[in-house]
Design a protein around this motif. Structure first.
Motif, PDB file in Angstrom:
ATOM      1  N   ARG A  73     -11.843 -57.581 -92.428  1.00  0.00           N
ATOM      2  CA  ARG A  73     -12.702 -56.432 -92.703  1.00  0.00           C
ATOM      3  C   ARG A  73     -11.819 -55.207 -92.921  1.00  0.00           C
ATOM      4  NH1 ARG A  73     -15.045 -55.041 -86.625  1.00  0.00           N
ATOM      5  NH2 ARG A  73     -16.191 -53.397 -87.690  1.00  0.00           N
ATOM      6  N   GLY A  91     -22.979 -64.778 -82.918  1.00  0.00           N
ATOM      7  CA  GLY A  91     -22.340 -64.215 -81.728  1.00  0.00           C
ATOM      8  C   GLY A  91     -21.752 -65.304 -80.856  1.00  0.00           C
ATOM      9  N   ALA A  96     -26.354 -65.176 -74.258  1.00  0.00           N
ATOM     10  CA  ALA A  96     -27.134 -65.935 -75.236  1.00  0.00           C
ATOM     11  C   ALA A  96     -28.393 -66.530 -74.600  1.00  0.00           C
ATOM     12  CB  ALA A  96     -26.284 -67.033 -75.859  1.00  0.00           C
ATOM     13  N   VAL A 118     -24.723 -51.434 -78.272  1.00  0.00           N
ATOM     14  CA  VAL A 118     -25.431 -52.288 -79.226  1.00  0.00           C
ATOM     15  C   VAL A 118     -26.787 -52.718 -78.669  1.00  0.00           C
ATOM     16  CG1 VAL A 118     -23.251 -53.081 -80.208  1.00  0.00           C
ATOM     17  CG2 VAL A 118     -24.457 -54.546 -78.573  1.00  0.00           C
ATOM     18  N   GLY A 126     -27.670 -63.573 -83.833  1.00  0.00           N
ATOM     19  CA  GLY A 126     -27.341 -63.935 -82.460  1.00  0.00           C
ATOM     20  C   GLY A 126     -26.524 -65.211 -82.413  1.00  0.00           C
TER      21      GLY A 126
HETATM   22  C1  HEM Z   1     -25.798 -63.955 -78.508  1.00  0.00           C
HETATM   23  C2  HEM Z   1     -25.415 -62.796 -78.256  1.00  0.00           C
HETATM   24  C3  HEM Z   1     -24.155 -62.153 -78.792  1.00  0.00           C
HETATM   25  C4  HEM Z   1     -22.875 -62.541 -78.649  1.00  0.00           C
HETATM   26  C5  HEM Z   1     -22.388 -63.765 -77.913  1.00  0.00           C
HETATM   27  C6  HEM Z   1     -22.048 -61.576 -79.337  1.00  0.00           C
HETATM   28  C7  HEM Z   1     -20.681 -61.620 -79.401  1.00  0.00           C
HETATM   29  C8  HEM Z   1     -19.896 -60.734 -80.090  1.00  0.00           C
HETATM   30  C9  HEM Z   1     -18.473 -60.718 -80.116  1.00  0.00           C
HETATM   31  C10 HEM Z   1     -17.595 -61.685 -79.355  1.00  0.00           C
HETATM   32  C11 HEM Z   1     -18.055 -59.716 -80.909  1.00  0.00           C
HETATM   33  C12 HEM Z   1     -16.620 -59.312 -81.212  1.00  0.00           C
HETATM   34  C13 HEM Z   1     -16.174 -59.950 -82.459  1.00  0.00           C
HETATM   35  C14 HEM Z   1     -14.834 -59.476 -82.884  1.00  0.00           C
HETATM   36  O1  HEM Z   1     -14.629 -58.256 -83.078  1.00  0.00           O
HETATM   37  O2  HEM Z   1     -13.964 -60.326 -83.016  1.00  0.00           O
HETATM   38  C15 HEM Z   1     -19.212 -59.075 -81.391  1.00  0.00           C
HETATM   39  C16 HEM Z   1     -19.189 -57.997 -82.235  1.00  0.00           C
HETATM   40  C17 HEM Z   1     -20.259 -57.195 -82.404  1.00  0.00           C
HETATM   41  N1  HEM Z   1     -21.542 -57.448 -81.963  1.00  0.00           N
HETATM   42 FE1  HEM Z   1     -22.197 -59.103 -81.027  1.00  0.00          FE
HETATM   43  N2  HEM Z   1     -22.829 -60.646 -79.877  1.00  0.00           N
HETATM   44  C18 HEM Z   1     -24.121 -60.945 -79.567  1.00  0.00           C
HETATM   45  C19 HEM Z   1     -25.212 -60.231 -79.904  1.00  0.00           C
HETATM   46  C20 HEM Z   1     -25.148 -58.977 -80.426  1.00  0.00           C
HETATM   47  C21 HEM Z   1     -26.247 -58.079 -80.498  1.00  0.00           C
HETATM   48  C22 HEM Z   1     -27.641 -58.372 -80.000  1.00  0.00           C
HETATM   49  C23 HEM Z   1     -25.772 -56.968 -81.085  1.00  0.00           C
HETATM   50  C24 HEM Z   1     -26.483 -55.694 -81.408  1.00  0.00           C
HETATM   51  C25 HEM Z   1     -27.674 -55.482 -81.388  1.00  0.00           C
HETATM   52  C26 HEM Z   1     -24.403 -57.151 -81.393  1.00  0.00           C
HETATM   53  C27 HEM Z   1     -23.619 -56.211 -82.014  1.00  0.00           C
HETATM   54  C28 HEM Z   1     -22.286 -56.362 -82.276  1.00  0.00           C
HETATM   55  C29 HEM Z   1     -21.472 -55.394 -82.961  1.00  0.00           C
HETATM   56  C30 HEM Z   1     -21.932 -54.038 -83.475  1.00  0.00           C
HETATM   57  C31 HEM Z   1     -20.208 -55.914 -83.069  1.00  0.00           C
HETATM   58  C32 HEM Z   1     -19.002 -55.361 -83.820  1.00  0.00           C
HETATM   59  C33 HEM Z   1     -18.413 -54.129 -83.346  1.00  0.00           C
HETATM   60  C34 HEM Z   1     -17.202 -53.756 -84.204  1.00  0.00           C
HETATM   61  O3  HEM Z   1     -16.166 -54.391 -84.060  1.00  0.00           O
HETATM   62  O4  HEM Z   1     -17.318 -52.830 -85.017  1.00  0.00           O
HETATM   63  N3  HEM Z   1     -24.044 -58.398 -80.986  1.00  0.00           N
HETATM   64  N4  HEM Z   1     -20.342 -59.705 -80.882  1.00  0.00           N
END
Ligand code: HEM
Ligand SMILES: [Cu+2]
Ligand SMILES: [Cu+2]
Lengths: 620, 378
Positions: free
Chosen positions: A511, A428, A386, A317, A425
Motif C-alpha cells: 500500500r 481480519g 472474531a 475502529v 471481518g
Molecule cells: C474479525 C475481526 C478483525 C480482525 C481479526 C482484524 C484484524 C486486523 C489486523 C491484524 C490488522 C492489521 C493488518 C496490518 O496492518 O498488517 C487490521 C487492520 C485494520 N483493521 Fe481490522 N480486524 C478485524 C475487524 C476490524 C473491524 C471491525 C474494523 C473496523 C471497523 C477494522 C479496521 C481495521 C483498520 C482501519 C485497519 C488498518 C489500519 C491501518 O493500518 O491503516 N478491523 N485488522
C-alpha cells in the motif's frame, strides 16, 4: 386502554398522543418551555444551538461536506494509480502546483502530493466523517429521543462539542492550502517521519496544523462522549431500564466509553510528538541522520509512538463501527417486523468487543520490531474478537429469518452492512494471524480489509440511519426509489472497488505506493488498477445521487403525515412530526417494555409506552 | 469552457435525478402505498437473490482467475524455507473463511428474498434462542482456537532468532530516504561497529574505521545469497521508518532508527530455479516490452526484489534492490570478487585513522599487519 387501537396491519396503529397522555409522566417541562430562552432567534436556533437535534444535523452536514472532499481526493489519487500515463493537467486549475506539467504538456501528480492526498483522505474519513459524522450525528439525534429525555445532560457542552469539531475542520481545511502542502505521513503519523520537518515537505507546517486540528477534534469527541454517557446513565425516562434500551443506545453508550478511554491516549502521543518537534525531546527519536546532518536525539523509540497510537487506533475502529452496528440492528428489526434476535447476546457481544478492543492493538505492529514473543498474546486476543463479531452476524441473519421484510433504502443498507461486515471481518482473521501478516502487512490486502469492514460497512450503517431517521430530522422522507438505486449501485460499486484489492495484496503489492512501475513484482496489475479506478468513479457518481436526494428532500421531499411511519416501537416516533426543543410538548413518555415487541401476540408492533396487556406473557 | 460544460452536465444530471424521484412518487400515489411496497418488496427480494448469485459467482470466478497470485498457489510459491508454513496457514484460513463467507451470504440474501414482506404476511415472534447462541459462539471459538494454535506454531518458528552455535550468514540492510544500503561482513564474518554521528558522504553507514572489523565489510549494490544457507538480516535505518520487504521470501520487518531489528530466513530456490518455474505460466511467456517482440520474456528477465513497505516519504515507492539467489560456488565466487568499502574508498584518505601507518602496514610482513592494526585501534 380503550383509546389504544387494537392490532391492525396498516398504519396508523396507535395514537401516541393519547398514549402519552395516559401513560406519560409530567416533568413540568412545558412550563419552562414557553418562550424557550434557548431558541430565541435564528443564531441560537440554528447556529449556536443547544438542541441536540439541530446539533445532530450540524454534525451530519459537516460530515457530508468532508465525505465529499475526502472522496474527491481519493478519486484524484486513484486516477494516478489507474491511469499513470494519462495527463492530469486538467486538474491544474484546482490543484495548482500539486500537478506538475512537463514540457510536453503532460501533467502528473507530484509524489509528495500523492502522499498528502492519501494522508488527508484517511484522516478526514476516519476522524471527520466516520467518527464525528456518524457517531456525532446519531448519538446526538437518538440518545435523548430514544431514552425519553428532553435533551442531553449538558446542552451547552454538546454545543461546544460541535464547535470544537468545526474548529478542527477549519484548521484542517486551511492546511490544504499551505505552500508546503498538508501533512503527508499517513493517517497514523508515525514518527520520525511526522516528527521531523526535514523528512517530508508535509511534516513542517502541514503536520503542525494536522496535530492542532486533531487535538481540537479530540476535545470535541470527549465533550460529546461525557455528555452521551451522562445522558444515558441519568436521563432515561421512567421505566427505561438499561435492559430495555434499544441496541442503538447501547452501542452509542459503549462507543462513548471507548472514546473516553482511548482518545486521551492519542492526545498524549500527539503531545509527545510535538515536544519532540518543538522542544527537542527524544520520546520517539533516536540516532537520526537526515539531510546531511546527524541530529542530537538519543534514547527515544518510534515503536513507543505506535503503541500509544494503536492503543487508541484499534478502539477507534470500533468507535466507528459500533454505532453503525447499533443502527443496523434497529433498522433490520423494525423493517423485518421482528424483534432483534438475541438482544442480550447482542449487548454482551458489544461489551465483549469493547473490552477486547483494548487488548489487541499490537496486531498492527507485528512487523514493527516488537519482540515476536509478545505477538503471541495479541494474536490470541485478536482472533478471539472474531467470536463476538460472528455472534453479531448470526443474530442479524436470524433477525431476517421468519420476518416480513419491508424493503426500502434503510433496510437494504442494513442488509448490505451485514454483507460488508462479513466480507471484511473474515479477512481480519487472515491478518490477525501474525504468521500470515508477515506477508500481508502493509499490502493492499490490508487496504481491502479495512475499507470493506470499516469504511464501506460504516457508511452503509450511516446510510441506513439517514434513510431511516431522515423523517425524524426533517419531517419529510427522502425519495426511496433513488435511495434503492443508490444502494444497489453502491453495493456493487464498493465491492468492485475493494474486492480486487485482495488479489493485489496477496500478490504482495504494497500500500501507499505512488507508482508500481519500479518493481517487476508489483507491475502486473495495470488492468486491475484501471478497473478499480473506474469502479471508484462510478461509485462516487451514486453518492452524488444520494447528496442530491438528501438536499432536495430537506425542502421538497414527501411530507410526513403520521408520526410513526415505520411502525416502530421506540420512543423517538412518539414525538410530534415537527419535534420542538424539549422533544415532547406535554408529558414525557413512560416506558413499559423493551424496544422489540414486533409481531408479538399477533400485534404487528407494540410501542414501548404501552403497558403489559392482561394475560401478556414474557414482558421484558 | 470545459468547466462550464461540466457544471451544465452536473445540473442536467441533478434535474434528471429529481424528475426520476418525482415519477416514482407519483407512481406511489397512483398505485397506493401498500401495493407499491409489495411491488418494491418483490423487486428487491429478487434483486437480493440475483446479487447473491452474481456476487458469489464473481468472487469465485475472480478468485480462480487470480489464483496464481494467491499465497502458495501457482508461480508465486514462496522462495524461502519458512514461507511454506505461512502459505499453508493462508490456505487453511482461506478454507475456513471461504466456507463461512459462502454460507453466511447465502443465508443473508436468501432470507432477504424468502422473507420479503407479502400481502397479509406476518413476521414470527422469534426473540432469542439461547441454545443457538451457545452453538454459534462455540463453533467460531473452536475454529479460532485451531487457527491460533497453528498460526502461533508457525509464527514462533519463523521468528526465532539464530542460536550462536548455528552456522549462518549475517548481512545488514539500512534504510534511508530513499534507498537501501547493503553491507556484508567480509571474510571475518563480522559486521564492524557503527555510529550515526560518523555518517558522511564517504561513510554512508557511519562505520567506525578504527574498528578493524569494518575494514573487510563490503557494500554491494545487490543482495546475493547462496541457496539453502540460513541468513540473518540485520535491519536498521538512518532516518525514518522503513520496512525491509522481500515479497518472494515472505520476509518483512520494520527498519527502525536507533533500534536494529532482524529477520532470519533461508532461501530455498535460486533465481534460475524460480525462473524455470515461471516459465510454465503463460503470463510469463510474454516479452517484457510489449512493443518489442525481441525483448526478453518475462520469466527470463525475472529477478527477486527488495522493496520498502513502510511509508517513509515521497520516494517510498522507489526503494528497490535486486536479490540474487545462486548456488554456493557461485556465491563464493561473487564474494571473492567484492572489494571492501574500506579498501576501495577509505584507505589512505583523510578519513582513514590508519593513514599514517598505511605505508608501514603495506611494507610490513603479513603477520605483523594484525599487530599494527590492533595498536592503531587503541
Ligand atoms: C474479525 C475481526 C478483525 C480482525 C481479526 C482484524 C484484524 C486486523 C489486523 C491484524 C490488522 C492489521 C493488518 C496490518 O496492518 O498488517 C487490521 C487492520 C485494520 N483493521 Fe481490522 N480486524 C478485524 C475487524 C476490524 C473491524 C471491525 C474494523 C473496523 C471497523 C477494522 C479496521 C481495521 C483498520 C482501519 C485497519 C488498518 C489500519 C491501518 O493500518 O491503516 N478491523 N485488522
Ligand atoms: Cu486493529
Ligand atoms: Cu518506504
Amino acid at each position: 386502554m380503550a383509546n389504544v387501537a387494537t392490532p391492525v396491519t396498516t398504519t396508523p396503529k396507535y395514537d401516541e398522543d393519547l398514549l402519552i397522555e395516559e401513560y406519560g409522566y409530567d416533568d413540568h417541562f412545558h412550563e419552562h418551555h414557553e418562550g424557550d430562552k434557548y431558541q430565541a432567534n435564528f443564531i441560537t436556533t440554528y447556529i449556536f444551538s443547544q438542541d441536540h437535534k439541530i446539533i445532530a444535523k450540524q454534525f451530519l452536514i459537516t460530515g457530508m461536506f468532508w465525505a465529499i472532499v475526502g472522496a474527491l481526493m481519493s478519486l484524484v489519487f486513484r486516477l494516478q494509480l489507474g491511469f499513470p500515463e494519462e495527463s492530469l493537467a486538467w486538474l491544474k486549475p484546482v490543484l495548482g502546483k500539486w500537478i506538475v506539467v512537463n514540457d510536453a504538456g503532460v501533467g502528473t501528480l507530484a509524489p509528495e502530493f500523492y502522499y498528502a492526498l492519501v494522508t488527508m483522505h484517511g484522516t478526514i474519513l476516519v476522524f471527520f466523517v466516520l467518527t464525528a459524522g456518524l457517531s456525532g450525528t446519531f448519538s446526538n439525534l437518538l440518545i435523548p429521543l430514544q431514552i425519553g429525555a428532553r435533551d442531553m445532560a449538558s446542552p451547552f457542552l454538546n454545543m461546544l462539542s460541535y464547535w470544537f469539531f468545526f474548529l478542527a475542520s477549519v484548521v484542517m481545511f486551511f492546511s490544504l492550502f499551505l505552500n508546503t502542502g498538508p501533512f503527508a505521513g499517513g493517517w497514523t503519523a508515525y514518527p520520525p517521519l511526522s516528527a521531523l520537518p526535514q523528512a517530508s515537505s508535509g511534516s513542517g507546517a502541514g503536520m503542525t496544523l494536522w496535530v492542532v486540528s486533531l487535538v481540537f477534534f479530540v476535545v470535541s469527541v470527549l465533550l460529546g462522549g461525557i455528555n452521551y454517557i451522562t445522558t444515558v446513565l441519568n436521563l432515561r425516562t421512567k421505566g427505561m431500564s438499561m435492559w430495555r434500551m434499544p441496541l442503538t443506545i447501547w452501542s452509542f453508550f459503549i462507543t462513548a466509553i471507548i472514546g473516553l478511554l482511548s482518545f486521551p491516549v492519542l492526545v498524549s502521543a500527539f503531545f509527545l510528538v510535538v515536544f519532540d518537534r518543538e522542544l527537542n525531546t527524544s520520546f520517539f527519536l533516536n540516532e537520526i541522520f537526515i539531510n546531511n546532518q546527524a541530529l542530537d536525539y538519543a534514547g527515544g523509540s518510534p515503536v513507543l509512538y505506535q503503541h500509544l497510537f494503536w492503543f487508541f487506533g484499534h478502539p477507534e475502529v470500533y468507535i466507528i463501527i459500533l454505532p453503525a452496528m447499533g443502527m443496523v440492528s434497529e433498522v433490520l428489526s423494525v423493517h423485518s417486523r421482528k424483534p432483534i434476535f438475541g438482544y442480550k447476546a447482542m449487548v454482551f457481544s458489544i461489551l465483549a468487543i469493547a473490552f477486547l478492543s483494548f487488548i489487541v492493538w499490537a496486531h498492527h505492529m507485528f512487523m514493527s520490531g516488537v519482540n515476536p514473543f509478545i505477538s503471541n498474546f495479541f494474536v490470541v486476543f485478536t482472533l478471539i474478537i472474531a467470536v463476538p463479531s460472528a455472534v453479531k452476524v448470526f443474530n442479524w441473519i436470524a433477525t431476517l429469518y421468519g420476518g416480513n421484510i419491508r424493503f426500502n433504502a434503510a433496510s437494504l443498507f442494513g442488509i448490505g452492512f451485514v454483507s460488508m461486515f462479513i466480507s471484511g471481518g473474515l479477512t481480519g482473521i487472515f491478518l490477525g494471524n501474525s504468521a500470515i501478516d508477515i506477508q500481508l502487512h502493509d499490502t493492499y490486502f490490508v487496504v481491502a480489509h479495512f475499507h470493506i469492514v470499516m469504511g464501506v460497512a460504516a457508511f452503509f450503517g450511516m446510510f441506513a440511519g439517514i434513510y431511516n431517521w431522515f423523517p425524524k430530522m426533517y419531517g419529510r422522507f427522502m425519495n426511496d426509489t433513488l435511495g434503492k438505486i443508490h444502494f444497489w449501485g453502491t453495493l456493487v460499486g464498493a465491492y468492485a472497488v475493494f474486492w480486487p484489492m485482495h488479489y493485489l495484496g496477496m500478490a504482495g503489492v504494497p500500500r501507499r505506493y505512488y507508482s508500481f512501475d519500479n518493481f517487476e513484482t508489483f507491475s502486473h496489475f495495470a488492468g486491475l488498477n484501471q478497473f478499480i479506478t473506474i469502479a471508484a468513479i462510478v461509485t462516487f457518481g451514486f453518492q452524488i445521487l444520494f447528496v442530491i436526494n438528501f438536499f432536495y428532500s430537506i425542502w421538497y421531499g414527501k411530507k410526513m403525515t403520521t408520526r410513526n411511519p415505520w411502525g416502530a416501537s421506540t420512543l423517538e416516533w412518539t414525538t410530534p412530526i415537527k419535534t420542538g426543543h424539549g422533544n415532547w410538548p406535554g408529558k414525557v413518555p413512560t416506558v413499559q417494555r423493551w424496544a422489540y415487541d414486533y409481531g408479538k401476540d399477533g400485534k404487528e408492533y407494540i410501542p414501548q409506552i404501552v403497558p403489559a396487556q392482561e394475560g401478556e406473557t414474557n414482558v421484558h | 469552457m470545459t468547466a462550464l460544460l461540466a457544471v451544465l452536465s452536473l445540473i442536467l444530471i441533478a434535474i434528471i435525478v429529481v424528475q426520476l424521484g418525482k415519477v416514482s412518487e407519483l407512481a406511489r400515489k397512483i398505485r397506493g402505498e401498500e401495493e407499491m411496497q409489495l411491488m418494491v418488496n418483490r423487486r428487491n427480494g429478487a434483486l437480493s437473490l440475483l446479487f447473491l448469485i452474481v456476487f458469489l459467482a464473481a468472487t469465485i470466478a475472480s478468485g480462480l482467475y487470480y489464483k496464481n497470485w494467491f499465497l502458495g498457489f501457482g508461480p508465486h510459491a514462496s522462495a524461502s524455507q519458512h514461507g511454506g508454513a505461512l502459505d499453508n496457514m493462508f490456505a487453511v484460513t482461506l478454507f475456513f473463511t471461504g466456507i463461512v463467507f459462502v454460507l453466511t451470504h447465502i443465508a443473508l440474501f436468501y432470507f432477504a428474498w424468502r422473507y420479503q414482506g407479502r400481502r397479509g404476511g406476518k413476521a414470527e415472534f422469534l426473540s432469542h434462542n439461547n441454545r443457538l447462541e451457545v452453538v454459534w459462539t462455540l463453533i467460531p471459538a473452536v475454529v479460532m482456537t485451531f487457527l491460533v494454535i497453528k498460526g502461533l506454531d508457525a509464527w514462533n518458528e519463523v521468528m526465532a532468532d539464530v542460536s550462536p552455535e548455528e552456522e549462518y550468514i549475517e548481512i545488514e540492510a539500512t534504510g534511508m530516504q530513499f534507498a537501501w544500503l547493503l553491507r556484508y561482513p567480509g571474510p571475518d564474518g563480522k559486521l564492524g561497529a557503527r555510529d550515526y554521528k560518523k555518517i558522511s558522504a564517504s561513510n554512508p553507514l557511519g562505520q567506525d574505521w578504527t574498528d578493524t572489523k569494518n575494514h573487510d565489510d563490503i557494500h554491494p549494490t545487490e543482495i546475493v545469497l547462496p541457496v539453502g544457507k540460513k541468513v540473518r538480516v540485520r535491519i536498521t535505518s538512518r532516518d525514518v521508518l522503513h520496512n525491509f520487504y522481500l515479497p518472494h521470501f515472505r520476509v518483512k520487518m520494520d527498519a527502525v532508527p536507533g533500534m536494529p531489528t532482524y529477520f532470519v530466513f533461508t532461501p530455498s530456490k535460486t533465481t534460475e530455479e524460480y525462473r524455470q518455474e515461471l516459465k510454465n505460466y503463460d503470463e510469463y511467456n510474454v516479452p517484457i516490452d510489449p512493443d518489442d517482440p525481441e525483448s526478453l520474456l518475462k520469466w527470463e528477465a525475472f529477478d527477486y526484489e527488495l522493496a520498502c513497505a513502510e511509508l517513509c516519504g515521497k520516494g517510498h515507492f522507489s526503494m528497490k534492490r535486486l536479490v540474487k539467489i545462486v548456488p554456493e560456488a557461485e556465491y563464493q565466487d561473487w564474494l571473492s570478487k567484492q572489494q571492501s568499502y574500506y579498501e576501495s574508498t577509505i584507505k589512505g584518505t583523510d578519513d582513514d585513522p590508519f593513514k599514517s601507518e598505511t605505508d608501514a602496514i603495506s611494507e610490513a610482513a603479513p603477520e605483523e599487519v594484525e599487530d599494527l592494526q590492533e595498536e592503531a585501534a587503541e
